[in-house]
Design an enzyme around this catalytic site. Structure first.
Site, PDB file in Angstrom:
ATOM      1  N   LEU A 615     -39.303  37.248  16.595  1.00  0.00           N
ATOM      2  CA  LEU A 615     -38.676  36.030  16.043  1.00  0.00           C
ATOM      3  C   LEU A 615     -37.205  36.283  15.708  1.00  0.00           C
ATOM      4  O   LEU A 615     -36.861  37.337  15.188  1.00  0.00           O
ATOM      5  CB  LEU A 615     -39.400  35.591  14.759  1.00  0.00           C
ATOM      6  N   LYS A 684     -39.279  44.950   4.942  1.00  0.00           N
ATOM      7  CA  LYS A 684     -38.696  43.804   5.648  1.00  0.00           C
ATOM      8  C   LYS A 684     -37.855  42.935   4.726  1.00  0.00           C
ATOM      9  O   LYS A 684     -36.763  42.501   5.093  1.00  0.00           O
ATOM     10  CB  LYS A 684     -39.807  42.967   6.285  1.00  0.00           C
ATOM     11  N   GLY A 798     -47.557  41.970  17.287  1.00  0.00           N
ATOM     12  CA  GLY A 798     -48.122  42.084  18.631  1.00  0.00           C
ATOM     13  C   GLY A 798     -47.134  42.794  19.540  1.00  0.00           C
ATOM     14  O   GLY A 798     -45.914  42.605  19.423  1.00  0.00           O
TER      15      GLY A 798
END
Ligand code: ADP
Ligand code: ASP
Ligand code: MG
Length: 815
Positions: A615, A684, A798
């Protein structure tokens, strides 16, 4: 009348000489054919002379080599019944040569005059061999010793031609006396050699056969001078350095002179002078592909190009004369250049700073000791009283030059040249641009030449495609998907983005494989299986050593050792793409140092996949900040693993089973505890906070853990076992939330510079309520997006999406 010159490679063997004869047969009208020595012969003769001088018996071997080459060529060229007289003629020359070199070895001295005598045998042998062969195959030929016609001074090794005498001798021989009374229209002459007024043999400088040919052409007003060599003309760069060189069909004398002066060997620079004065066109042709057009060198060309070519000269030394005593005092440069000139040192390039505090001069490296001695002697007094410093000499350098007549009509060429070099970490020591603006030269380290010439060639000549050299560390799940994507997308990226992606190296923690032409990505498993043992330090050292342009290093490991190599890579302008989160989430100081290095050395340090996999989270944040927005609050679901786990955990299966499935699907970190403990999410939000401009450390983040301490000990298998034992704890978390009509979400937030992560129970109208599967979502509340946040949402874990994110970073760095 035309003059043809065949270079050393054109006469290198019997087979090649036959090609030369094919060209000669087609000549119509009168012609002079100038020949070089057979390839390698001049070098061997120099070696033989120098060895004999210092009593090294190895000279015999050198002479044997010369004998072998010539005798072998005779046997291959002539039929056995007519070979005897030919062998005798060659033998006579060889004996004479051996006698002279033997003499040198006896007296232990080889003056430049004697050396020229020795060198002359190279051209004498080749020209007599070729003219005998021409006659044997029925091409009637006269031969002539150019020493009788070309008169020089006695500067042995690189003599200057006396054009007045020479021209009159040549005219006398060819015109006034009707070709010396000879019948044939063809005359074969040895190149390179001449004689002084006392009749001693001299030579015209290395590569001087071209010059011989030009001297004849100019003296006789030839229609054309043809230089026959082993390439189809002058090229945009040295074909041994750059793969996609282009032929230059037309070029002006001045451009050809600049190109060859700055290293393009094809034509010996002084050659141009005599033919240019008479406007005689010069053709550079390929003996081995005679139908190719080659290059036409002429006064003006219709084919105007901004940049003609890129070239370089090695083995350069730079002399730096510095000192406060020089400022405003006239005469310093004159004395410097006089001192160099008295020592017969040729100055190739000069720059002087406008403060007059320093003068920088480039010379051939082999003259550096003499130069230092001469200059320090000249300025002995000024050095003694401290007005100037002793001459500083730097070696291991090269000159890189961009050549083109029309550069002066275009602005920004030098800017483009230096920024291209800068982006590739080529350090520039000095710059000179002639006021003619026909060339821009830079002095760089020799180790950078190949990269620099290739980069500039790509910038100024390629049809747009840029070569990107990629090195991948880590060929696990994400790494192998990435390599698959690079292979799959190659054509598309090449067609659409004009980038040629080439994976030059791949490494695991124990092995590394390199292939300059590109690693076979289709069989990457085999490549790795057969790779050599190596660690990451050796792998990255090798990347630096290769010094390829547009290099990109991709870290798809989770290893702290790999992170340690980033600084040295960035410093050499190798971009670093990190999927590995360790660097960006390490101490603030380290993170900032890496960003600073990337800025300083024009490299990229990109880590988009550190947050939200593929993303575009970091990029969006960067765009907001760059455009002047301010991030006030961030709320985010940043763990695909935790989102998947809490979405899937509904009481029908144990928590441990759900976590195991997440790991099997490839959503988790290699050690799933990093996800479950919240550490990964904390990393993050730390990265997002830093990118948003908040200077925070890991320790500043509040982590409300839901995982019992006991789960963190031991191996990954112990962890699964302990989770199974702790099932009631997880079940209670779920039941409590469900009882209130709420859902469990692991949420990270940043508010007023304070960051926290933890499990929260949220209601059905919460922004994150409908976040399914392994999705991530980030809400940015900024000055511009004050009430309604800017939302980025999508699959956040993923291997495929992560690899795609890394791929996008590679493209970004490449462009
Ligand atoms: P010869 O033996 O025919 O005199 P040289 O070796 O002197 O030939 O010159 C030809 C060589 O010059 C080519 O083989 C090529 O490798 C080299 N070269 C260097 N720069 C250039 C360039 N810009 N264009 C063409 N050739 C170049
Ligand atoms: N044989 C000489 C040299 O090698 C001259 C030439 O080939 O042009 O320098
Ligand atoms: Mg040459």
């Amino acid at each position: 009348m035309k003059v043809l010159k065949f270079g050393g490679s054109s006469v290198a063997s019997a087979e090649n000489i036959k090609k030369v004869v094919d060209v000669i047969r087609k000549i119509e009208g009168e012609a002079i054919v100038v020949l070089s020595a057979m390839q390698g012969t001049t070098d061997k003769l120099i070696d033989a002379g120098r060895m004999a001088e210092r009593g090294d018996e190895g000279y015999k071997q050198k002479l044997d080599g010369i004998r072998g080459l010539h005798m072998r060529t005779v046997t291959e060229l002539f039929p056995s019944q007519s070979i005897a007289p030919i062998q005798m003629a060659i033998e006579e020359d060889l004996r004479e040569l051996e006698r002279i070199v033997q003499g040198v070895s006896l007296v232990g001295e080889c003056s430049l005059r004697t050396l020229d005598n020795i060198l002359s045998f190279g051209e004498l042998l080749s020209s007599s061999l070729v003219s005998m062969y021409l006659n044997a195959v029925g091409v009637e030929t006269g031969s002539l010793d150019s020493r009788c016609l070309i008169r020089t001074d006695s500067n042995f090794g690189s003599a200057s031609v006396d054009f007045k005498e020479t021209n009159s001798f040549i005219e006398q021989y060819f015109i006034k006396s009707d070709f010396g009374g000879r019948k044939s229209k063809l005359t074969v002459v040895p190149g390179f050699i001449a004689s002084d007024t006392s009749g001693h043999t001299t030579t015209l400088g290395r590569g001087g056969s071209d010059y011989t040919a030009a001297i004849f052409a100019a003296a006789l007003d030839a229609d054309v001078l043809e230089i026959w060599t082993d390439v189809s003309g002058m090229m945009t760069a040295d074909p041994r350095f750059v793969r996609n060189v282009r032929e230059i069909p037309r070029i002006t004398y001045r451009e050809a002179m600049e190109l060859s002066h700055f290293g393009a060997k094809v034509i010996y620079p002084p050659t141009i002078q005599p033919v240019m004065a008479k406007r005689i066109p010069v053709c550079v042709k390929n003996t081995f592909s005679p139908d190719d057009f080659g290059t036409l060198i002429e006064a003006e060309t219709s084919d105007a190009k901004m940049i003609r070519g890129i070239t370089s000269i090695d083995k350069i030394a730079v002399l730096n004369l510095e000192g406060s005593g020089m400022v405003g005092v006239p005469g310093f440069s004159k004395r410097l250049f006089d001192a160099l000139s008295r020592s017969q040192i040729n100055v190739i390039l000069i720059t002087q700073s406008s403060s007059e505090h320093s003068i920088c001069v480039a010379i051939e490296e082999k003259a550096n000791d003499r130069a230092k001695a001469a200059v320090d002697r000249e300025f002995e007094y000024e050095i003694a009283v401290g007005k100037i410093d002793p001459l500083r000499v730097e070696t291991g350098l090269s000159i890189l030059a961009l050549v083109g007549d029309r550069m002066r009509f275009h602005t920004g060429v030098s800017g483009r040249m230096f920024s291209t070099l800068g982006h590739n970490g080529v350090n520039i020591r000095a710059i000179a641009q002639g006021s003619s603006e026909r060339n821009i030269s830079a002095i760089i380290e020799s180790a950078d030449v190949r990269k620099a010439v290739n980069t500039l060639h790509e910038e100024f000549f390629s049809d747009g495609n840029k070569q990107i050299n990629i090195f991948v560390a880590g060929v696990g799940t994400v790494g192998s998907r990435l390599l698959g994507q690079i292979e799959q997308q190659f054509q598309h990226v090449s067609d659409e983005l004009r980038l040629n992606l080439r994976v030059v190296g791949v490494a695991t923690s124990k092995k590394a494989a390199f292939a300059d032409e590109g690693v076979e990505l289709g069989t990457i498993k085999d490549v790795i299986a057969e790779a050599e043992a190596s660690d990451i330090a050796a792998f990255t050292d090798s990347i630096i050593e290769r010094n390829l342009r547009n290099s990109i290093f991709v870290d798809v490991t989770a290893s702290p050792d790999v992170v340690e190599t980033y600084p040295k890579l960035l410093q050499r302008s190798v971009s670093v793409i990190a999927c590995n989160k360790i660097a960006a989430s390490s101490e603030l100081k380290k993170y900032q140092a890496l960003k600073d290095l990337a800025r300083e050395f024009n490299s990229n340090f990109l880590f988009e996949t550190n947050v939200g996999a593929g993303l575009p989270v970091i990029k969006t944040l960067e765009d907001l900040i760059r455009s002047g927005d301010k991030v006030n609050r961030i709320e985010a679901v940043l763990s695909g693993t935790l989102n998947f786990v809490f979405n899937s955990y509904d009481g029908t299966r144990s928590f441990s089973d759900v976590v195991r499935q997440a790991q099997q699907e490839g959503y988790t970190e290699p050690d799933p505890r990093l996800d479950l403990s919240g550490t990964d999410v904390a990393r993050k939000i730390l990265i997002l906070a830093r990118e948003a401009g908040y200077a925070i450390e890991m320790a500043d983040i509040t982590n409300v853990a839901f995982l019992p301490e006991s789960c963190l000990a031991g191996t990954v298998e112990d962890f699964y076992a302990e989770m199974t034992r702790q099932e009631p704890h997880f079940r209670k978390l779920l039941d409590d939330a469900t009882a209130q009509g709420l859902k469990l979400k692991y949420i990270a937030s940043l508010d007023a510079g304070k960051a926290s992560v933890g499990l929260q129970s949220i209601g059905p109208d919460h922004n994150f309520a409908n976040l399914s599967g392994k999705d991530n979502a980030v809400l940015f509340y900024t000055n511009r997006y004050a009430d309604q946040p800017l939302v980025i949402k999508g699959a956040g874990a993923g291997a495929d999406v992560t690899a795609a994110g890394v791929f996008a970073d590679i493209i970004r760095a490449a462009r």
